[in-house]
Design a protein around this motif. Sequence first.
Motif, PDB file in Angstrom:
ATOM      1  N   SER A 243       4.770  -3.405   5.260  1.00  0.00           N
ATOM      2  CA  SER A 243       3.536  -4.054   5.329  1.00  0.00           C
ATOM      3  C   SER A 243       2.507  -3.503   5.543  1.00  0.00           C
ATOM      4  O   SER A 243       2.759  -2.027   6.174  1.00  0.00           O
ATOM      5  CB  SER A 243       4.223  -5.412   6.401  1.00  0.00           C
ATOM      6  OG  SER A 243       4.387  -4.431   7.326  1.00  0.00           O
TER       7      SER A 243
ATOM      8  N   GLU B 184       0.846  -4.559   7.701  1.00  0.00           N
ATOM      9  CA  GLU B 184       0.846  -4.461   9.880  1.00  0.00           C
ATOM     10  C   GLU B 184       1.581  -2.799   9.784  1.00  0.00           C
ATOM     11  O   GLU B 184       1.686  -2.792  11.502  1.00  0.00           O
ATOM     12  CB  GLU B 184       1.749  -5.664  10.187  1.00  0.00           C
ATOM     13  CG  GLU B 184       0.962  -6.782  10.286  1.00  0.00           C
ATOM     14  CD  GLU B 184       1.019  -7.050   8.815  1.00  0.00           C
ATOM     15  OE1 GLU B 184       0.732  -8.360   9.079  1.00  0.00           O
ATOM     16  OE2 GLU B 184       1.784  -6.604   7.790  1.00  0.00           O
TER      17      GLU B 184
ATOM     18  N   GLN C 272      -0.405  -9.764  -3.633  1.00  0.00           N
ATOM     19  CA  GLN C 272       0.240  -9.212  -2.525  1.00  0.00           C
ATOM     20  C   GLN C 272      -1.123  -9.510  -2.035  1.00  0.00           C
ATOM     21  O   GLN C 272      -1.454  -9.747  -0.196  1.00  0.00           O
ATOM     22  CB  GLN C 272       1.261  -9.154  -1.926  1.00  0.00           C
ATOM     23  CG  GLN C 272       2.324  -9.170  -2.147  1.00  0.00           C
ATOM     24  CD  GLN C 272       3.199  -8.280  -1.714  1.00  0.00           C
ATOM     25  OE1 GLN C 272       3.626  -7.071  -1.324  1.00  0.00           O
ATOM     26  NE2 GLN C 272       4.546  -8.094  -1.040  1.00  0.00           N
TER      27      GLN C 272
ATOM     28  N   ASN D 128      -5.233 -10.814  -1.819  1.00  0.00           N
ATOM     29  CA  ASN D 128      -6.322 -11.983  -2.423  1.00  0.00           C
ATOM     30  C   ASN D 128      -6.798 -11.521  -4.154  1.00  0.00           C
ATOM     31  O   ASN D 128      -7.893 -10.318  -3.740  1.00  0.00           O
ATOM     32  CB  ASN D 128      -7.716 -12.489  -0.770  1.00  0.00           C
ATOM     33  CG  ASN D 128      -8.603 -13.631  -1.502  1.00  0.00           C
ATOM     34  OD1 ASN D 128      -8.595 -14.122  -2.225  1.00  0.00           O
ATOM     35  ND2 ASN D 128      -8.647 -14.410  -0.222  1.00  0.00           N
TER      36      ASN D 128
ATOM     37  N   ASN E 178      -1.798  -6.332  17.234  1.00  0.00           N
ATOM     38  CA  ASN E 178      -1.849  -7.738  17.282  1.00  0.00           C
ATOM     39  C   ASN E 178      -2.489  -8.526  16.617  1.00  0.00           C
ATOM     40  O   ASN E 178      -2.614  -9.552  15.322  1.00  0.00           O
ATOM     41  CB  ASN E 178      -0.992  -8.850  17.783  1.00  0.00           C
ATOM     42  CG  ASN E 178       0.708  -8.393  18.809  1.00  0.00           C
ATOM     43  OD1 ASN E 178       1.503  -8.166  17.263  1.00  0.00           O
ATOM     44  ND2 ASN E 178       0.694  -8.295  19.459  1.00  0.00           N
TER      45      ASN E 178
ATOM     46  N   ASN F 262      -5.543  -7.819  15.013  1.00  0.00           N
ATOM     47  CA  ASN F 262      -5.641  -7.283  13.110  1.00  0.00           C
ATOM     48  C   ASN F 262      -4.657  -7.738  12.177  1.00  0.00           C
ATOM     49  O   ASN F 262      -4.804  -8.156  11.048  1.00  0.00           O
ATOM     50  CB  ASN F 262      -5.430  -5.499  13.068  1.00  0.00           C
ATOM     51  CG  ASN F 262      -7.673  -4.993  14.022  1.00  0.00           C
ATOM     52  OD1 ASN F 262      -7.748  -5.568  13.673  1.00  0.00           O
ATOM     53  ND2 ASN F 262      -6.126  -3.710  13.899  1.00  0.00           N
ATOM     54  N   ARG F 263      -3.440  -8.328  12.320  1.00  0.00           N
ATOM     55  CA  ARG F 263      -2.420  -8.778  11.764  1.00  0.00           C
ATOM     56  C   ARG F 263      -2.859 -10.495  11.718  1.00  0.00           C
ATOM     57  O   ARG F 263      -2.313 -10.431  10.399  1.00  0.00           O
ATOM     58  CB  ARG F 263      -0.866  -9.138  12.622  1.00  0.00           C
ATOM     59  CG  ARG F 263      -0.229  -9.806  11.735  1.00  0.00           C
ATOM     60  CD  ARG F 263       0.924  -9.615  12.496  1.00  0.00           C
ATOM     61  NE  ARG F 263       1.762  -8.804  12.807  1.00  0.00           N
ATOM     62  CZ  ARG F 263       2.494  -8.093  13.808  1.00  0.00           C
ATOM     63  NH1 ARG F 263       1.622  -8.849  15.338  1.00  0.00           N
ATOM     64  NH2 ARG F 263       2.819  -7.167  14.171  1.00  0.00           N
ATOM     65  N   ILE F 264      -3.129 -10.842  12.734  1.00  0.00           N
ATOM     66  CA  ILE F 264      -4.143 -12.084  12.421  1.00  0.00           C
ATOM     67  C   ILE F 264      -5.433 -12.309  11.469  1.00  0.00           C
ATOM     68  O   ILE F 264      -5.784 -12.995  10.477  1.00  0.00           O
ATOM     69  CB  ILE F 264      -4.774 -13.026  14.318  1.00  0.00           C
ATOM     70  CG1 ILE F 264      -3.383 -13.353  14.664  1.00  0.00           C
ATOM     71  CG2 ILE F 264      -5.085 -14.773  14.042  1.00  0.00           C
ATOM     72  CD1 ILE F 264      -2.820 -13.926  15.789  1.00  0.00           C
TER      73      ILE F 264
ATOM     74  N   MET G 169      -6.433 -10.175   9.060  1.00  0.00           N
ATOM     75  CA  MET G 169      -5.837  -9.899   7.228  1.00  0.00           C
ATOM     76  C   MET G 169      -4.890 -10.909   7.287  1.00  0.00           C
ATOM     77  O   MET G 169      -5.471 -11.068   5.685  1.00  0.00           O
ATOM     78  CB  MET G 169      -4.386  -8.410   7.558  1.00  0.00           C
ATOM     79  CG  MET G 169      -5.559  -7.250   8.598  1.00  0.00           C
ATOM     80  SD  MET G 169      -4.486  -5.430   7.715  1.00  0.00           S
ATOM     81  CE  MET G 169      -3.299  -6.358   9.180  1.00  0.00           C
ATOM     82  N   ARG G 170      -3.828 -11.673   7.622  1.00  0.00           N
ATOM     83  CA  ARG G 170      -3.583 -13.149   7.239  1.00  0.00           C
ATOM     84  C   ARG G 170      -4.241 -14.214   7.138  1.00  0.00           C
ATOM     85  O   ARG G 170      -3.608 -15.153   6.082  1.00  0.00           O
ATOM     86  CB  ARG G 170      -2.397 -12.801   8.333  1.00  0.00           C
ATOM     87  CG  ARG G 170      -1.373 -11.659   7.716  1.00  0.00           C
ATOM     88  CD  ARG G 170       0.318 -11.782   7.884  1.00  0.00           C
ATOM     89  NE  ARG G 170       0.978 -10.444   7.972  1.00  0.00           N
ATOM     90  CZ  ARG G 170       1.648 -10.062   6.909  1.00  0.00           C
ATOM     91  NH1 ARG G 170       1.865 -11.873   5.801  1.00  0.00           N
ATOM     92  NH2 ARG G 170       2.307  -9.444   6.690  1.00  0.00           N
ATOM     93  N   GLU G 171      -5.097 -14.377   7.800  1.00  0.00           N
ATOM     94  CA  GLU G 171      -5.613 -15.474   8.390  1.00  0.00           C
ATOM     95  C   GLU G 171      -7.112 -15.725   8.246  1.00  0.00           C
ATOM     96  O   GLU G 171      -8.268 -16.675   8.247  1.00  0.00           O
ATOM     97  CB  GLU G 171      -4.639 -16.392   9.525  1.00  0.00           C
ATOM     98  CG  GLU G 171      -3.642 -16.558   9.706  1.00  0.00           C
ATOM     99  CD  GLU G 171      -3.728 -16.960  10.937  1.00  0.00           C
ATOM    100  OE1 GLU G 171      -3.713 -17.992  11.658  1.00  0.00           O
ATOM    101  OE2 GLU G 171      -1.981 -16.588  11.846  1.00  0.00           O
TER     102      GLU G 171
END
Length: 218
Positions: free
Chosen positions: A86, A88, A147, A149, A193, A195-197, A199-201
Amino acid sequence: MPIKPGRPKGDPQTRAALVDAARACFLHNAYERVSIRELARRANVDAAMIRYYFGSKAGLFETMVRETIAPVAQILKHNLSCELHSPEELMQAYYQMMAANPALPRLIFQVLNNQNDNEAFAVLSGVFREMLGNASGWVQQLAARRQLNVNLDPQLIRLSFISLMVFPLIAPKVLMQEFGLELTDNWLTKLLNHNRIVMREGLFNPDNLPPAGPGVHK
């Protein structure tokens, strides 16, 4: 032609001592100011051992760089074979590597922006072209698995990912002070953490944003 990394044969302790010496010297001094004599002295070995194991100072420099970034390089190579990590996981490996070698981001930034230093530039640019090529293949696999956008250009996604991962660690000191940026495990975990948000949101709430301006595609 890229310089071949150091040969593993011979006394592994001597070879490891030279790589450690290279890490200590090159991460804190300009490449041209680090002499073969200083590297050998710090490793407590004869200077001839540098030529034996690495061919030259440039060969030792390349080996040091490759062994330091190996955790990230291995993830990219695995992604091109059978196991897809992933974003992450890749970012976490990068931050762990940088936390262990906090001077490395500055070295990379300085060398790659100074093409007059031909040996160091040739080594680093070759290593990072290889890594960027592997990263491109990884993004293509993410796209093939749907996976990414679909509204975004995969090449620009790769640029955005690299920017998120790399820029904070080479930011000017004034920005590092402004945001309290520290190369510690706790701070880098916090950044990961965040950057995870991102990238995903995403960063913003689309329901409350003003309309896009003229010429801006939604």
